[in-house]
Scaffold this motif. Structure first.
Motif, PDB file in Angstrom:
ATOM      1  N   VAL A 118      -5.869   2.049   3.351  1.00 15.24           N
ATOM      2  CA  VAL A 118      -4.642   1.500   3.904  1.00 15.24           C
ATOM      3  C   VAL A 118      -3.483   2.296   3.307  1.00 15.24           C
ATOM      4  O   VAL A 118      -3.413   2.494   2.088  1.00 15.24           O
ATOM      5  CB  VAL A 118      -4.514  -0.014   3.624  1.00 15.24           C
ATOM      6  CG1 VAL A 118      -4.589  -0.316   2.138  1.00 15.24           C
ATOM      7  CG2 VAL A 118      -3.243  -0.581   4.221  1.00 15.24           C
ATOM      8  N   LYS A 119      -2.559   2.774   4.148  1.00 18.94           N
ATOM      9  CA  LYS A 119      -1.509   3.685   3.721  1.00 18.94           C
ATOM     10  C   LYS A 119      -0.125   3.092   3.914  1.00 18.94           C
ATOM     11  O   LYS A 119       0.084   2.214   4.749  1.00 18.94           O
ATOM     12  CB  LYS A 119      -1.600   5.003   4.505  1.00 18.94           C
ATOM     13  CG  LYS A 119      -2.838   5.835   4.218  1.00 18.94           C
ATOM     14  CD  LYS A 119      -2.789   7.137   5.010  1.00 18.94           C
ATOM     15  CE  LYS A 119      -3.971   8.036   4.678  1.00 18.94           C
ATOM     16  NZ  LYS A 119      -3.901   9.330   5.400  1.00 18.94           N
ATOM     17  N   ASN A 120       0.796   3.645   3.093  1.00 20.54           N
ATOM     18  CA  ASN A 120       2.242   3.445   3.261  1.00 20.54           C
ATOM     19  C   ASN A 120       2.645   1.983   3.243  1.00 20.54           C
ATOM     20  O   ASN A 120       3.362   1.481   4.107  1.00 20.54           O
ATOM     21  CB  ASN A 120       2.716   4.088   4.568  1.00 20.54           C
ATOM     22  CG  ASN A 120       2.440   5.580   4.603  1.00 20.54           C
ATOM     23  OD1 ASN A 120       2.590   6.262   3.587  1.00 20.54           O
ATOM     24  ND2 ASN A 120       2.032   6.083   5.754  1.00 20.54           N
ATOM     25  N   GLY A 121       2.215   1.292   2.181  1.00 21.71           N
ATOM     26  CA  GLY A 121       2.664  -0.079   1.971  1.00 21.71           C
ATOM     27  C   GLY A 121       3.424  -0.195   0.662  1.00 21.71           C
ATOM     28  O   GLY A 121       3.442   0.727  -0.164  1.00 21.71           O
ATOM     29  N   PHE A 122       4.047  -1.339   0.469  1.00 23.32           N
ATOM     30  CA  PHE A 122       4.717  -1.599  -0.803  1.00 23.32           C
ATOM     31  C   PHE A 122       4.901  -3.104  -0.907  1.00 23.32           C
ATOM     32  O   PHE A 122       5.389  -3.739   0.043  1.00 23.32           O
ATOM     33  CB  PHE A 122       6.084  -0.904  -0.856  1.00 23.32           C
ATOM     34  CG  PHE A 122       6.637  -0.778  -2.235  1.00 23.32           C
ATOM     35  CD1 PHE A 122       6.350   0.323  -3.025  1.00 23.32           C
ATOM     36  CD2 PHE A 122       7.451  -1.779  -2.768  1.00 23.32           C
ATOM     37  CE1 PHE A 122       6.863   0.426  -4.310  1.00 23.32           C
ATOM     38  CE2 PHE A 122       7.949  -1.687  -4.043  1.00 23.32           C
ATOM     39  CZ  PHE A 122       7.666  -0.568  -4.815  1.00 23.32           C
ATOM     40  N   PRO A 123       4.440  -3.698  -2.022  1.00 22.02           N
ATOM     41  CA  PRO A 123       3.736  -3.115  -3.177  1.00 22.02           C
ATOM     42  C   PRO A 123       2.283  -2.826  -2.836  1.00 22.02           C
ATOM     43  O   PRO A 123       1.930  -2.746  -1.676  1.00 22.02           O
ATOM     44  CB  PRO A 123       3.887  -4.204  -4.225  1.00 22.02           C
ATOM     45  CG  PRO A 123       3.976  -5.474  -3.441  1.00 22.02           C
ATOM     46  CD  PRO A 123       4.701  -5.130  -2.170  1.00 22.02           C
ATOM     47  N   TRP A 124       1.430  -2.695  -3.855  1.00 23.21           N
ATOM     48  CA  TRP A 124       0.042  -2.279  -3.670  1.00 23.21           C
ATOM     49  C   TRP A 124      -0.728  -3.289  -2.809  1.00 23.21           C
ATOM     50  O   TRP A 124      -0.797  -4.461  -3.135  1.00 23.21           O
ATOM     51  CB  TRP A 124      -0.679  -2.150  -5.011  1.00 23.21           C
ATOM     52  CG  TRP A 124      -0.118  -1.099  -5.916  1.00 23.21           C
ATOM     53  CD1 TRP A 124       0.643  -1.300  -7.028  1.00 23.21           C
ATOM     54  CD2 TRP A 124      -0.294   0.307  -5.782  1.00 23.21           C
ATOM     55  NE1 TRP A 124       0.979  -0.114  -7.614  1.00 23.21           N
ATOM     56  CE2 TRP A 124       0.416   0.911  -6.862  1.00 23.21           C
ATOM     57  CE3 TRP A 124      -0.954   1.132  -4.887  1.00 23.21           C
ATOM     58  CZ2 TRP A 124       0.471   2.277  -7.049  1.00 23.21           C
ATOM     59  CZ3 TRP A 124      -0.910   2.492  -5.075  1.00 23.21           C
ATOM     60  CH2 TRP A 124      -0.198   3.069  -6.138  1.00 23.21           C
ATOM     61  N   PRO A 125      -1.367  -2.810  -1.687  1.00 21.34           N
ATOM     62  CA  PRO A 125      -2.277  -3.697  -0.942  1.00 21.34           C
ATOM     63  C   PRO A 125      -3.576  -3.870  -1.720  1.00 21.34           C
ATOM     64  O   PRO A 125      -3.900  -3.077  -2.604  1.00 21.34           O
ATOM     65  CB  PRO A 125      -2.511  -2.956   0.372  1.00 21.34           C
ATOM     66  CG  PRO A 125      -1.462  -1.877   0.423  1.00 21.34           C
ATOM     67  CD  PRO A 125      -1.165  -1.536  -1.003  1.00 21.34           C
ATOM     68  N   ASN A 126      -4.350  -4.899  -1.322  1.00 18.73           N
ATOM     69  CA  ASN A 126      -5.619  -5.184  -1.976  1.00 18.73           C
ATOM     70  C   ASN A 126      -6.738  -5.095  -0.940  1.00 18.73           C
ATOM     71  O   ASN A 126      -6.651  -5.690   0.142  1.00 18.73           O
ATOM     72  CB  ASN A 126      -5.579  -6.582  -2.597  1.00 18.73           C
ATOM     73  CG  ASN A 126      -6.849  -6.877  -3.364  1.00 18.73           C
ATOM     74  OD1 ASN A 126      -7.431  -5.993  -3.971  1.00 18.73           O
ATOM     75  ND2 ASN A 126      -7.284  -8.132  -3.304  1.00 18.73           N
ATOM     76  N   ILE A 127      -7.839  -4.350  -1.234  1.00 13.73           N
ATOM     77  CA  ILE A 127      -8.959  -4.138  -0.301  1.00 13.73           C
ATOM     78  C   ILE A 127     -10.201  -4.843  -0.826  1.00 13.73           C
ATOM     79  O   ILE A 127     -10.561  -4.687  -1.995  1.00 13.73           O
ATOM     80  CB  ILE A 127      -9.251  -2.634  -0.116  1.00 13.73           C
ATOM     81  CG1 ILE A 127      -8.038  -1.930   0.517  1.00 13.73           C
ATOM     82  CG2 ILE A 127     -10.490  -2.429   0.746  1.00 13.73           C
ATOM     83  CD1 ILE A 127      -8.213  -0.434   0.654  1.00 13.73           C
ATOM     84  N   THR A 128     -10.894  -5.591   0.098  1.00 12.35           N
ATOM     85  CA  THR A 128     -12.150  -6.272  -0.232  1.00 12.35           C
ATOM     86  C   THR A 128     -13.182  -5.907   0.828  1.00 12.35           C
ATOM     87  O   THR A 128     -12.908  -5.993   2.036  1.00 12.35           O
ATOM     88  CB  THR A 128     -11.960  -7.798  -0.269  1.00 12.35           C
ATOM     89  OG1 THR A 128     -10.941  -8.127  -1.220  1.00 12.35           O
ATOM     90  CG2 THR A 128     -13.261  -8.491  -0.648  1.00 12.35           C
ATOM     91  N   TRP A 129     -14.401  -5.524   0.395  1.00 12.36           N
ATOM     92  CA  TRP A 129     -15.481  -5.161   1.302  1.00 12.36           C
ATOM     93  C   TRP A 129     -16.276  -6.408   1.703  1.00 12.36           C
ATOM     94  O   TRP A 129     -16.527  -7.295   0.883  1.00 12.36           O
ATOM     95  CB  TRP A 129     -16.437  -4.166   0.654  1.00 12.36           C
ATOM     96  CG  TRP A 129     -15.949  -2.749   0.703  1.00 12.36           C
ATOM     97  CD1 TRP A 129     -15.187  -2.108  -0.232  1.00 12.36           C
ATOM     98  CD2 TRP A 129     -16.201  -1.803   1.740  1.00 12.36           C
ATOM     99  NE1 TRP A 129     -14.929  -0.826   0.151  1.00 12.36           N
ATOM    100  CE2 TRP A 129     -15.550  -0.603   1.375  1.00 12.36           C
ATOM    101  CE3 TRP A 129     -16.897  -1.832   2.936  1.00 12.36           C
ATOM    102  CZ2 TRP A 129     -15.584   0.534   2.167  1.00 12.36           C
ATOM    103  CZ3 TRP A 129     -16.937  -0.706   3.721  1.00 12.36           C
ATOM    104  CH2 TRP A 129     -16.282   0.469   3.343  1.00 12.36           C
ATOM    105  N   TYR A 130     -16.701  -6.427   3.015  1.00 11.78           N
ATOM    106  CA  TYR A 130     -17.521  -7.532   3.533  1.00 11.78           C
ATOM    107  C   TYR A 130     -18.767  -6.964   4.215  1.00 11.78           C
ATOM    108  O   TYR A 130     -18.732  -5.899   4.820  1.00 11.78           O
ATOM    109  CB  TYR A 130     -16.742  -8.364   4.561  1.00 11.78           C
ATOM    110  CG  TYR A 130     -15.786  -9.358   3.957  1.00 11.78           C
ATOM    111  CD1 TYR A 130     -16.096 -10.711   3.930  1.00 11.78           C
ATOM    112  CD2 TYR A 130     -14.563  -8.951   3.423  1.00 11.78           C
ATOM    113  CE1 TYR A 130     -15.215 -11.641   3.393  1.00 11.78           C
ATOM    114  CE2 TYR A 130     -13.679  -9.866   2.885  1.00 11.78           C
ATOM    115  CZ  TYR A 130     -14.012 -11.209   2.863  1.00 11.78           C
ATOM    116  OH  TYR A 130     -13.137 -12.132   2.334  1.00 11.78           O
ATOM    117  N   ARG A 131     -19.865  -7.718   4.100  1.00  7.74           N
ATOM    118  CA  ARG A 131     -21.087  -7.430   4.848  1.00  7.74           C
ATOM    119  C   ARG A 131     -21.507  -8.717   5.547  1.00  7.74           C
ATOM    120  O   ARG A 131     -21.794  -9.726   4.904  1.00  7.74           O
ATOM    121  CB  ARG A 131     -22.206  -6.947   3.924  1.00  7.74           C
ATOM    122  CG  ARG A 131     -23.546  -6.729   4.646  1.00  7.74           C
ATOM    123  CD  ARG A 131     -24.616  -6.157   3.751  1.00  7.74           C
ATOM    124  NE  ARG A 131     -24.888  -7.019   2.615  1.00  7.74           N
ATOM    125  CZ  ARG A 131     -25.699  -6.698   1.605  1.00  7.74           C
ATOM    126  NH1 ARG A 131     -26.285  -5.520   1.600  1.00  7.74           N
ATOM    127  NH2 ARG A 131     -25.891  -7.536   0.608  1.00  7.74           N
TER     128      ARG A 131
END
Length: 639
Positions: free
Chosen positions: A168-181
């Motif tokens: 994920v690009k060009n955000g503010f503040p830091w985004p948070n990524i979580t993986w799902y299966r």
């Protein structure tokens, strides 16, 4: 400067006198944080109270730099207001005064660098100093997150392997990524699953986050769906979005092979095209499938085998072999193919048979088949018998003809065969009698006579007349023991014609009687007569018997007419002579003769036949006169 110091001195003295004996203090209230999107306007409010009033209050605004230093942006005291030049010179404004106990700093077109801590410092003359702090938070919505899975397959024999990458690009503040299966979040587990994040500060100051999933796969993962959930902050809330779902290719060895007939569905018959397919339950590119029959004649290194125009010889067991080229291990599966068949129909007796009239004929029809059959005997398209036997009892000419034996396999559409049997019934000729053998035709016309004969052997047909003449047929057609003969005769007199049919077993005869007729038309003529005053002076003689019969010859009729005319002339002369001599009297017994002048005496003779024969009207002088009556022939004499 002297004036300002004097003012401070006066304010201080007043405050001192006002608070003599009282503890003075100042209180400041501010929000912990103010949140805005980049480019919007931020308002930071400072509310304060002082026990000594607001007359001598001094207010200052600062912000904390990235290095932890205070930098003033605004100053206000009872003597005036000062906005310091610097970062916010063109974008900052202050609303309110110390007299209201509230002052608001407004920053327009907020940028990422404006995310600072702002300090409001309030100082009284004697009440001391108090300050409040507010953090300005700036937000930027990130781009839509992306996910990329690995393009190559992953083998079960491999260790933990990269599954995919989310970013994920060009955000503010830091985004948070979580993986799902499969809708379940993935958690890190040593030697089984690991998530590796990385961050990047773009030149614009915006933030990009990348996350890589590394996992040891199992066979069940071939159907799993993976995706990423991204959470990011906005003013006053947290938002969430998801990437598209991806799956991965998992390579695993085969444990079973399945082979089947893809088409046609259901029963197979000779002449069909069949397609066999096979598939193993593994998923390794190094695996090779081979289909073959028992003889090895039909072998192909593929999972599809097509056989065109199959016969019963194509029946048998077909095998599919899966070989792992890495380990050279083989596993196989098989299926049985059966091709149904129907042999041509065999009819006994073969082709044709001759049976005598009154005798019995039995014929059989059989066809070898792999399935149950139905047999129907047809004649002229109509079913005459069911089953493999055809029995004709007491055979007649109606029994003759072509019989078709149709053998059908009911279970399979279009599976059918047939055979034929031609039956001849031997016997004497038999002429099919017409509705009428008595014919009347006009003199000079031509009549067609028909003779239909059946028998076996095929009869010979000749035409003759009563006087022994042989008539050549106009047409004669022979087929299947039947003869259709036609003769054309010109009618010149009464004729009797015979159709003679004969073969080795006998003869038959058909007689036609033809009567010749003459049609005459009565001419329209005119006659004149003189009427006398005497009553009952006309004599009428019926002459019907003088009309010749219809069926006589033309010469005879003409002779009769001439004789009649002569007799009428003689009779007229006699009557006229008697009339002149006075020998003819009326009913009273007296002669009443009245003479009238006339140009000439007229005698009228009228003849008419009921059979429309020609009427001849003659006067004394031989002139033709018109008829005066309908019906028979009459003779009228008048003077």
């Amino acid at each position: 400067m002297a004036a300002r110091n004097t003012a401070y001195l006066l304010v201080g003295l007043l405050a001192l006198l006002h608070t003599w004996g009282v503890t003075a203090h100042v209180e400041v209230e501010m929000e912990d944080r103010v949140e805005v999107f980049r480019g919007e306007t931020a308002s930071i409010t400072c509310m304060f109270t002082s026990s000594e009033g607001v007359g001598g209050i001094m207010i200052q605004w600062f912000f904390m730099t990235q290095t932890g230093e205070k930098q003033r942006v605004f100053y206000q005291d009872p003597t005036g207001t000062v906005v310091d030049k610097g970062t916010f010179t063109d974008r900052i404004s202050v609303n309110g005064t110390g007299a209201t106990g509230e002052i608001v700093v407004t920053i327009s077109n907020v940028q990422l660098d404006d995310e600072l801590e702002f300090i409001c410092l309030v100082k009284g003359l004697t009440a001391g100093t108090a300050e409040g702090r507010t953090k300005l938070k700036v937000f930027v919505l990130p781009d839509f997150p992306t996910i990329e899975g690995v393009q190559t397959g992953i083998s079960l024999n491999d260790g933990p392997s990269k599954i995919g990458t989310c970013e994920v690009k060009n955000g503010f503040p830091w985004p948070n990524i979580t993986w799902y299966r499969n809708n379940a979040p993935l958690r890190g587990s040593p030697d089984v699953l690991k998530v590796v994040p990385s961050t990047t500060v773009e030149s614009s100051g915006l933030l990009s986050v990348k996350s890589e999933l590394i996992m040891k796969v199992m066979k069940e993962d071939k159907d799993d769906l993976f995706y990423c959930e991204v959470k990011f902050f906005v003013p006053g809330a947290v938002r969430m979005t998801e990437t598209r779902h991806i799956n991965i290719t998992v390579y695993y060895p085969s444990t079973a092979v399945n082979v089947w007939v893809e088409s046609p569905k259901g029963n197979i018959k000779e002449g069909d095209s069949i397609e066999l397919q096979c598939r193993d339950n593994g998923n390794k590119p190094s695996s090779i499938l081979t289909i073959s029959d028992e003889t090895g004649e039909n072998t192909i290194d593929s999972n599809v085998l097509v056989l065109d125009n199959v016969t019963r010889r194509n029946s048998g067991v077909y095998q599919c072999v899966s070989m792992d080229m890495d380990t050279y291990e083989e596993i196989s599966g098989n299926t049985t193919v059966f091709v149904n068949y129907l042999d041509p129909a065999a009819v006994m007796p073969n082709n044709s048979v001759v049976v005598a009239q009154g005798m019995e004929l039995t014929a059989t029809c059989n066809a070898l088949s792999s399935l149950q059959t139905q047999i129907v005997w047809l004649k002229d398209g109509e079913a005459v018998s069911m089953g493999n036997s055809l029995i004709l009892k007491d055979a007649t000419f109606d029994s003759a003809g072509q019989y078709v034996c149709v053998v059908t396999v009911l279970e399979i559409e279009g599976m059918e065969t047939s055979g034929t049997l031609h039956v001849e019934v031997k016997g004497p000729p038999e002429i099919m009698k017409p509705d009428d053998t008595e014919v009347e035709e006009s003199f000079g016309t031509t009549v067609d006579l028909t003779c239909n004969v059946r028998g076996f052997p095929t009869p010979s047909v000749t035409w003759t007349t009563s006087d022994g003449k042989i008539l050549p047929p106009a047409s004669q057609i022979e087929s299947w023991g039947e003869v259709h003969s036609v003769v054309s005769i010109k009618v010149t007199s009464d004729i009797t014609a015979f159709c003679n049919a004969s073969n080795d077993f006998g003869t038959d005869l058909l007689t036609y009687n033809i009567a010749a007729t003459i049609n005459t038309t009565t001419p329209a003529t005119t006659s004149t007569s003189t009427t006398t005053t005497a009553t009952n002076t006309s004599a009428t003689v019926k002459a019907e018997t003088l009309i010749p019969p219809k069926k006589e010859g033309n010469g005879f009729i003409i002779a009769v007419i001439i004789v009649c005319i002569l007799l009428l002339a003689i009779l007229g002369s006699v009557l006229y002579f008697l009339y002149k001599k006075g020998k003819i009297c009326g009913r009273s017994g007296k002669q009443d003769l009245t003479k009238e002048k006339s140009s000439k005496d007229n005698i009228v003779v009228e003849m008419k036949s009921d059979n429309t024969e020609e009427a001849v009207l003659l006067g004394v002088n031989g002139e033709k006169q018109p008829p005066s009556h309908q019906g028979g022939a009459y003779l009228n004499v008048q003077k």
